[in-house]
Motif scaffolding. Sequence first.
Motif, PDB file in Angstrom:
ATOM      1  N   ILE A 137       0.800  -1.260  -0.065  1.00 47.60           N
ATOM      2  CA  ILE A 137      -0.100  -0.019  -0.089  1.00 47.60           C
ATOM      3  C   ILE A 137       0.842   1.360   0.014  1.00 47.60           C
ATOM      4  N   PRO A 138       0.192   2.244  -0.360  1.00 44.18           N
ATOM      5  CA  PRO A 138       1.142   3.654  -0.366  1.00 44.18           C
ATOM      6  C   PRO A 138       1.571   4.098   1.155  1.00 44.18           C
ATOM      7  N   ALA A 139       2.679   4.471   1.538  1.00 38.90           N
ATOM      8  CA  ALA A 139       2.993   5.000   2.842  1.00 38.90           C
ATOM      9  C   ALA A 139       1.973   5.851   3.348  1.00 38.90           C
ATOM     10  N   ARG A 140       1.403   6.632   2.578  1.00 40.40           N
ATOM     11  CA  ARG A 140       0.496   7.982   3.371  1.00 40.40           C
ATOM     12  C   ARG A 140      -0.658   7.432   3.595  1.00 40.40           C
ATOM     13  N   MET A 141      -1.161   6.170   3.408  1.00 39.31           N
ATOM     14  CA  MET A 141      -2.573   5.758   3.870  1.00 39.31           C
ATOM     15  C   MET A 141      -2.749   5.738   5.626  1.00 39.31           C
ATOM     16  N   SER A 142      -3.817   6.061   5.940  1.00 40.50           N
ATOM     17  CA  SER A 142      -4.066   5.975   7.535  1.00 40.50           C
ATOM     18  C   SER A 142      -4.349   4.613   7.668  1.00 40.50           C
ATOM     19  N   GLU A 143      -4.329   4.402   9.148  1.00 37.49           N
ATOM     20  CA  GLU A 143      -4.768   3.021   9.482  1.00 37.49           C
ATOM     21  C   GLU A 143      -5.927   2.585   9.333  1.00 37.49           C
ATOM     22  N   ALA A 144      -6.988   3.483   9.301  1.00 37.04           N
ATOM     23  CA  ALA A 144      -8.257   2.944   8.847  1.00 37.04           C
ATOM     24  C   ALA A 144      -8.250   2.701   7.320  1.00 37.04           C
ATOM     25  N   GLU A 145      -7.670   3.295   6.354  1.00 31.97           N
ATOM     26  CA  GLU A 145      -7.567   3.028   5.039  1.00 31.97           C
ATOM     27  C   GLU A 145      -6.952   1.598   4.727  1.00 31.97           C
ATOM     28  N   GLU A 146      -5.965   1.398   5.674  1.00 35.59           N
ATOM     29  CA  GLU A 146      -5.008   0.334   5.647  1.00 35.59           C
ATOM     30  C   GLU A 146      -5.750  -1.042   5.876  1.00 35.59           C
ATOM     31  N   GLU A 147      -6.823  -0.816   7.030  1.00 39.84           N
ATOM     32  CA  GLU A 147      -7.670  -2.065   7.358  1.00 39.84           C
ATOM     33  C   GLU A 147      -8.707  -2.258   6.122  1.00 39.84           C
ATOM     34  N   ARG A 148      -9.135  -0.962   5.536  1.00 36.65           N
ATOM     35  CA  ARG A 148     -10.230  -1.488   4.581  1.00 36.65           C
ATOM     36  C   ARG A 148      -9.581  -2.061   3.533  1.00 36.65           C
ATOM     37  N   TRP A 149      -8.262  -1.654   3.111  1.00 36.36           N
ATOM     38  CA  TRP A 149      -7.707  -2.248   1.778  1.00 36.36           C
ATOM     39  C   TRP A 149      -7.338  -3.615   2.030  1.00 36.36           C
ATOM     40  N   VAL A 150      -6.739  -3.901   3.228  1.00 44.98           N
ATOM     41  CA  VAL A 150      -6.357  -5.395   3.474  1.00 44.98           C
ATOM     42  C   VAL A 150      -7.653  -6.138   3.121  1.00 44.98           C
ATOM     43  N   GLY A 151      -8.921  -5.836   3.809  1.00 45.84           N
ATOM     44  CA  GLY A 151      -9.897  -6.375   3.558  1.00 45.84           C
ATOM     45  C   GLY A 151     -10.470  -6.616   2.100  1.00 45.84           C
ATOM     46  N   VAL A 152     -10.150  -5.573   1.528  1.00 44.04           N
ATOM     47  CA  VAL A 152     -10.754  -5.744   0.150  1.00 44.04           C
ATOM     48  C   VAL A 152      -9.522  -6.730  -0.589  1.00 44.04           C
ATOM     49  N   MET A 153      -8.378  -6.469  -0.548  1.00 46.28           N
ATOM     50  CA  MET A 153      -7.387  -7.484  -1.116  1.00 46.28           C
ATOM     51  C   MET A 153      -7.555  -8.851  -0.907  1.00 46.28           C
ATOM     52  N   LEU A 154      -7.960  -9.159   0.633  1.00 49.15           N
ATOM     53  CA  LEU A 154      -8.182 -10.539   0.870  1.00 49.15           C
ATOM     54  C   LEU A 154      -9.156 -11.259   0.080  1.00 49.15           C
ATOM     55  N   LYS A 155     -10.186 -10.435   0.068  1.00 45.97           N
ATOM     56  CA  LYS A 155     -11.646 -10.805  -0.791  1.00 45.97           C
ATOM     57  C   LYS A 155     -11.107 -11.294  -1.826  1.00 45.97           C
ATOM     58  N   LYS A 156     -10.464 -10.263  -2.791  1.00 42.84           N
ATOM     59  CA  LYS A 156      -9.924 -10.325  -4.060  1.00 42.84           C
ATOM     60  C   LYS A 156      -9.261 -11.706  -4.368  1.00 42.84           C
ATOM     61  N   LEU A 157      -8.396 -11.931  -3.618  1.00 41.10           N
ATOM     62  CA  LEU A 157      -7.325 -12.988  -3.587  1.00 41.10           C
ATOM     63  C   LEU A 157      -8.170 -14.461  -3.453  1.00 41.10           C
ATOM     64  N   GLU A 158      -9.238 -14.489  -2.580  1.00 44.80           N
ATOM     65  CA  GLU A 158     -10.170 -15.641  -2.197  1.00 44.80           C
ATOM     66  C   GLU A 158     -10.890 -15.818  -3.335  1.00 44.80           C
ATOM     67  N   ALA A 159     -11.323 -14.781  -4.091  1.00 45.80           N
ATOM     68  CA  ALA A 159     -12.150 -15.051  -5.238  1.00 45.80           C
ATOM     69  C   ALA A 159     -11.593 -15.487  -6.350  1.00 45.80           C
ATOM     70  N   GLN A 160     -10.329 -15.199  -6.461  1.00 49.87           N
ATOM     71  CA  GLN A 160      -9.516 -15.541  -7.821  1.00 49.87           C
ATOM     72  C   GLN A 160      -9.167 -16.998  -7.430  1.00 49.87           C
ATOM     73  N   GLU A 161      -8.586 -17.198  -6.319  1.00 48.58           N
ATOM     74  CA  GLU A 161      -8.351 -18.601  -5.746  1.00 48.58           C
ATOM     75  C   GLU A 161      -9.662 -19.643  -6.020  1.00 48.58           C
ATOM     76  N   SER A 162     -10.750 -19.351  -5.773  1.00 51.06           N
ATOM     77  CA  SER A 162     -11.839 -20.070  -5.608  1.00 51.06           C
ATOM     78  C   SER A 162     -12.200 -20.281  -7.174  1.00 51.06           C
ATOM     79  N   ARG A 163     -11.960 -19.228  -8.071  1.00 45.71           N
ATOM     80  CA  ARG A 163     -12.409 -19.635  -9.550  1.00 45.71           C
ATOM     81  C   ARG A 163     -11.309 -20.641  -9.944  1.00 45.71           C
TER      82      ARG A 163
END
Length: 209
Positions: free
Chosen positions: A65-91
């Motif tokens: 992630i970009p260094a300037r992201m806040s902790e709240a943004e970091e948490e949100r994007w971690v959740g987003v990317m985990l879901k994307k990876l799981e969806a790719q692996e499921s397919r």
Amino acid sequence: MPVDPPSRTSTGQVPARGAGKRRRADPSGPARAAVAEGRVEVRRSSRRSRTVSAYREGDRTVVLIPARMSEAEEERWVGVMLKKLEAQESRRALGDTDLAERAERLSRQYYQGRARPTSVRWVTNQNARWGSCTPAEGSIRLSHRLQGMPEYVLDYVLLHELAHLLVPGHGPRFWKLLEAYPRTERARGYLEGVAAAGRLPRGAAPPVD
């Protein structure tokens, strides 16, 4: 920063829309828990300004992630990317038919075709073991948690259960069969590492039954 290697499961680059806006984070959210437990590593980069990416690295997920992201943004994007990876692996996950064909091929290659299961399928109710077998029925069941793991690990678990169709229990004859598979020890080490990292419930049974 390392470039996402093509051999890893990776989400690629995702534009970080809304970066810089403050968002309230859920302190008990699954994304934060994954980071706290060491299952996710977040790497910040001052050279990364507008994109977020993620990939699997062994038993961990790395999120860039970009260094300037806040902790709240970091948490949100971690959740987003985990879901994307799981969806790719499921397919990409093998279906039950593919799994049965793989088991048949492994039986021919390592057991001269003597292990002949009547069914091989994924199940979602095995959280304390990787695979199970009912020799009387010839049925084999693999935990859905194996999906996305290296192929040599999946093959080992399949061969383990196929061996139970020929030899009950885990005596010398059983392990003699598995000696034919050259990656047995490596696969066992991988699964033991996953268990040690806390992916299995406390007091769980051995990884493969």
